[in-house]
Design an enzyme around this catalytic site. Structure first.
Site, PDB file in Angstrom:
ATOM      1  N   LYS A 136      28.252  21.858  60.230  1.00 56.63           N
ATOM      2  CA  LYS A 136      29.698  21.984  60.022  1.00 56.63           C
ATOM      3  C   LYS A 136      29.952  22.649  58.681  1.00 56.63           C
ATOM      4  O   LYS A 136      29.318  22.341  57.690  1.00 56.63           O
ATOM      5  CB  LYS A 136      30.368  20.603  60.067  1.00 56.63           C
ATOM      6  CG  LYS A 136      30.230  19.883  61.399  1.00 56.63           C
ATOM      7  CD  LYS A 136      30.893  18.523  61.335  1.00 56.63           C
ATOM      8  CE  LYS A 136      30.871  17.821  62.692  1.00 56.63           C
ATOM      9  NZ  LYS A 136      29.497  17.506  63.131  1.00 56.63           N
ATOM     10  N   ASP A 183      21.802  19.994  60.712  1.00 52.60           N
ATOM     11  CA  ASP A 183      22.998  20.336  59.953  1.00 52.60           C
ATOM     12  C   ASP A 183      22.673  21.463  58.981  1.00 52.60           C
ATOM     13  O   ASP A 183      21.500  21.782  58.741  1.00 52.60           O
ATOM     14  CB  ASP A 183      23.497  19.126  59.155  1.00 52.60           C
ATOM     15  CG  ASP A 183      24.111  18.065  60.055  1.00 52.60           C
ATOM     16  OD1 ASP A 183      24.463  18.394  61.191  1.00 52.60           O
ATOM     17  OD2 ASP A 183      24.230  16.909  59.604  1.00 52.60           O
TER      18      ASP A 183
END
Length: 408
Positions: free
Chosen positions: A214, A192
């Protein structure tokens, strides 16, 4: 030096005191068939005998006790007895560890460090300073734990594995020891954008890094695709680390990824991380619980609605600490829902941006004013919102000592 497997092979241990207790655990872990000869056994040895159903002959040593042994360990506390055992082993061509005088035994135990299935043994040429080998072993073990030694497998297996590693709030030194070791063993890291991304620079150049981070308004890699990536790489025989910020099971969709691995028959484990629910408020000097102020903690995903009765009650109760993750964009809606649920406008609020980083900043306000205060301060993600009396300025320290506060 030889690496000798003792699994299923007979090890005779003469003596049953403290030295035997320490070393007995190693032989048990190796799967050896252990026979203990001693008239008395110490408490620790007795416990291991009972736990592992070991053979104990409660009498003095006899020469016939060596029958069938692959290795003999003698630690009776009596130098003459240990020397006799070592001499018998020498004549019978049996390896012997003489704990009372290592120089007169034909074998010595290494000072051992383990990292997964990697075992490192340290031994000196002469048994004159065993503590030196232990110190070297401890230094090697520290490097293994920190992932600073090349422990990646070079031979592929038919089926790899997946480790979901919680990376904590960002700094590499807040990553767990186990997480760092698993990263050093990884062939693929699926990462991430939050979490300890700086640790990726330490990996071998040929480690595949897959960025699935994200960003607000840009979820470029759907969760189903992330599941496919980690399963596919593991099925190709690779060791995969799914590196997440915080903890994998706190709004990290770790449960979905574990379920995908299990459904595909891929071995998977989860390494917990320091969740931002606790660590980010802490970085701003805010304890999420504090005696006499808050004894209850409630956590809300800011991307959803405050629909449950428990969430509404938590926000309305100043003695409950409510922590909202991923809530910056939805802050106006969340505040409106909280006020409609009966929360007091003067309820203290703190918004901590980029916790545990050099650019950390805390905006302190109240529920009735936080939307405007956050707008004027240009608050952005990543941020954690804390609602409740623990967010009151000066709870622990005077305001002037709280670094990084944007508003008082």
């Amino acid at each position: 030096m030889l690496g000798v497997s003792l699994a299923g092979r007979t090890v005779v241990m003469v003596g049953a005191g403290a030295v035997t207790a320490r070393r007995l655990r190693r032989f048990v872990a190796d799967g050896a068939r252990i026979r203990i000869v001693a008239p008395e056994a110490g408490t620790d040895v007795r416990a291991l005998i009972a736990e592992h159903d070991l053979v104990w002959i409660p009498r003095r040593f006899r020469a016939g006790d060596l029958a069938g042994a692959w290795l003999v360990h003698t630690a009776t506390g009596d130098a003459r007895t240990d020397a006799r055992v070592a001499a018998l082993c020498e004549r019978r061509r049996m390896l012997c560890v003489n704990a009372s005088d290592g120089a007169h035994g034909s074998a010595r135990l290494t000072a051992e460090a383990r990292s997964g299935d990697v075992v490192v043994g340290v031994v000196s040429d002469a048994a004159v300073d065993p503590s030196r080998a232990a110190r070297v072993r401890d230094a090697v073990a520290a490097l293994l734990d920190e992932g600073r030694l090349p422990i990646r497998r070079r031979r592929r297996t038919p089926l790899g594995r997946v480790d979901l590693v919680g990376g904590g709030p960002g700094p590499v030194d807040l990553l767990t020891v186990r997480g760092r070791r698993l990263l050093a063993e990884a062939d693929v890291v699926v990462a991430d954008r939050l979490g300890p991304v700086d640790v990726l620079r330490e990996l071998d150049p040929d480690v595949e890094i897959v960025d699935v981070g994200k960003r607000p308004g840009a979820h470029t890699v759907p969760q189903e695709e992330i599941n496919r990536i980690i399963v596919e790489r593991a099925q190709a025989g690779k060791r995969v680390v799914r590196l997440k910020g915080g903890d994998p099971f706190v709004f990290g969709r770790g449960g979905e990824e574990v379920a995908a691995c299990l459904a595909a028959g891929v071995p998977v484990e989860v390494v917990p991380g320091l969740t931002s629910v606790v660590s980010v408020p802490q970085s701003a000097g805010i304890p999420v619980t504090h005696r006499g102020t808050a004894a209850t903690l409630h956590v809300i995903n800011g991307q959803g609605e405050i629909a449950s009765a428990s969430s509404r009650a938590a926000l309305a109760d100043p003695a409950v600490t409510t922590v909202i993750l991923m809530g910056v964009a939805a802050l106006p809606r969340l505040v409106a829902e909280a006020l409609a649920a009966g929360a007091a406008p003067e309820q203290p609020v703190a918004v901590i941006e980029r916790g545990h980083t050099p650019s950390q900043r805390t905006t302190r306000s109240t529920l009735g004013a936080v939307v405007e205060d956050a707008r004027r301060a240009a608050v952005t993600n990543p941020a954690v919102i804390v609602v409740g009396d623990v967010a009151r300025a000066g709870l622990l320290l005077p305001d002037r000592q709280l670094a990084g506060d944007a508003l008082r």
